[in-house]
Each structure stands twice: as C-alpha cells, then as structure tokens.
Enzyme design. Sequence first.
Site, PDB file in Angstrom:
ATOM      1  N   GLU A  12       2.573 -11.537   5.879  1.00  0.00           N
ATOM      2  CA  GLU A  12       1.628 -10.862   6.768  1.00  0.00           C
ATOM      3  C   GLU A  12       2.242 -10.964   8.162  1.00  0.00           C
ATOM      4  OE1 GLU A  12      -1.001  -9.297   5.852  1.00  0.00           O
ATOM      5  OE2 GLU A  12      -1.770 -10.188   4.005  1.00  0.00           O
ATOM      6  N   HIS A  18       3.296  -6.858   4.496  1.00  0.00           N
ATOM      7  CA  HIS A  18       1.933  -6.494   4.859  1.00  0.00           C
ATOM      8  C   HIS A  18       1.678  -6.791   6.330  1.00  0.00           C
ATOM      9  CE1 HIS A  18       0.308  -5.816   0.740  1.00  0.00           C
ATOM     10  NE2 HIS A  18       1.227  -6.690   0.394  1.00  0.00           N
ATOM     11  N   HIS A  63       0.826  -1.207   0.000  1.00  0.00           N
ATOM     12  CA  HIS A  63       0.000   0.000   0.000  1.00  0.00           C
ATOM     13  C   HIS A  63       0.868   1.268   0.000  1.00  0.00           C
ATOM     14  CE1 HIS A  63      -2.967  -3.024   0.767  1.00  0.00           C
ATOM     15  NE2 HIS A  63      -2.334  -3.355   1.875  1.00  0.00           N
ATOM     16  N   GLU A 120      -1.753   0.397   8.151  1.00  0.00           N
ATOM     17  CA  GLU A 120      -0.849  -0.625   7.627  1.00  0.00           C
ATOM     18  C   GLU A 120       0.220  -0.012   6.737  1.00  0.00           C
ATOM     19  OE1 GLU A 120      -1.051  -4.637   4.777  1.00  0.00           O
ATOM     20  OE2 GLU A 120      -2.849  -3.431   5.153  1.00  0.00           O
TER      21      GLU A 120
END
Length: 331
Positions: free
Chosen positions: A295, A213, A121, A158
């Site tokens: 993650e 992430h 992102h 995030e």
Amino acid sequence: MSYTGPDFDPPQPRRSPLRRPLTVAIAALVPGALLGWGVYAAVGGPDDGGGADRAAGVGTSSPAPSSTGPASPTDDARTPTGASPSATAANPSPSNSKSASAPAAASGPLEGKVVVIDPGHNPGNFRHASEINRKVNVGTHWKECDTTGTATNAGWPEAKFTLDVAHRLRTLLEEQGATVRLTQDDDRPYGPCVDERARIGNDARADAAISIHADGSGAGNRGFHVILPGSVRDGDADTRAIVAPSAELGRRVAGNFVRATGSAPSNYVGGGTGLVTRTDLGGLNLSTVPKVFIECGNMRDSKDAALLTSGAWRQKAAQGMSDGIVSFLRG
C-alpha cells in the site's frame, strides 16, 4: 471503497521543498519502533483499503467521488498511465505493452528470474459490478472477485495509479534482465479475480510477485505499508512454504521504499514497522510463490495524495520496489 467513474482530473500536486530528509535516519534510531528495518540495514547502501482482496483491511474510507466525463491529461498529475510531459531520463515514461511480457532481452543480475507484478484492480471494473461482486474461494473463506478500488478526494482512481507504477516497475526490472509479467494491463474488461491473480504468479513459477495498491483510509493516516502472508492451511490455501521468503521480500521492499521515496512507514498500522501480516487476502493465501502487497500511501489524505499523483514520486516508488526485489532475488 468505491469508484464509479471512468477517468478523473486530479489537482496538480504541490511541490514541497525538502520532505523530511531525515525520515529514514530518525526511524532507524527509534528502538523497537521499526522492527522491520533490520533488513533495511542488511540490504546495504542507498541502493485492501480499496480492494476486494483487502476488504477486511485496517483503513476505513468514504465512497470515492463519481465522474462526469473522461479526463484530459495535460500535466503530470493528469497522466496516470505514463510519465509527465516533462519526463526526463531520471523519470522515464513507463512502457505500455500487454500483460504477457516476452522474455527480457537485456542481460543483467536478474537474467533467468521471473517477476509477476499485480496492478491492483482494473480501470474497467466499475463497468462490471455483477462480475466483480461474484464470490470466489480464497481458501479460508469466500469473497468478492475484485472491487473498483479507492480514489483521491479529487477523483483520481487507484486503478490508474497501480497500473502506472506497474509499468514503471516492469521497465526497471527488465533493465535488470528479469522476465516480467503483469496480471492485467487494462487489456481485459475487468479483473482478474483475486484467485486468478494468485494463479497467474503460480503458473509463471515466479521467483517473486508483488501486488501494488494505494489505501483508502481516513485523512491524517499517512505512509506506506507492506502486507506479508501469514501462515494459512485451509482448503486450497497453504502458505507455509512461502511465509519466510515472502517476509524477507517484504522487508527488503519496505527498506528500499523508504530509501528511494523518503516516505515514512504507515502511522496507522504496523506499529511503525511498515510491515503487516494478514491471513484474509486471497492473493496471498492462494500464492505458492513468494509474494507481498504494498500500500504505497493513503489516497484520501491530501499530503499522501499529492505524492501519489506525482509522476516523479511514482518513479521513485517503482525504483524502491525494484531495488527491494533485486536485493531479494540476488540474496
């Protein structure tokens, strides 16, 4: 998962005493529960919930809280793009140079190797809803260019977490002699889209690529997991050549992540192995170089969030990833 505000002030994470020091030992002793940790032993000694490219992910989260104003970083949990004010040599501040990294000046075991780091992102995505919602071809199907990512319940995004860890990881890899490139360094208004993220690694002829992430699953879902590319041959996607090396990269990153952080593998996906194979992620489907997603934890669980908002823990996370990548590239 959504995030609609600029910066947030997350709460100061609690400092727990010893965090289950026997996590790795216990996990290693459970027959069949940690299939992926075979490589952990082979590595030797101590050495998207939330994303467009994870839209079909296993976690389900509620929308992220919105912000009413920019954060005022005053402590460790409020310093998302650098180390804590009390950072020491054991927890160095990450560098802040732009995406295109110059060839590493240091010599080391990774001299001549290229690593691409993809911070999941972009902190500016929330300002560009129409741009990030446009569909791009990921080989097997069309999906959104990107999303804003998730956030902690207190509102820390995030996108800030991933960029901070990416800076720390870049510093560690460059110290090993690698040439490192980031797909974005908050140096563009939004994106890049998931197809471009893959293309950046391909064009760099990366020896390894990793997308960072944090998940946005339900409370009580804890731990990390590494996502591996499955075998795909559809349209512009053909992962057959990278499935095996990516799996090896993922196993080494997972094993070293456990060692460095003490965190346990996910308790909600992967069957306790910390490894998940996916064929729906454009960043993996379109890659022609060994690549994995990680993650690092669940931002919507208060215990995981306390770790993710800690600069000291983020340094350990970066160290685990670095150790895994170094192990993979050295063979």
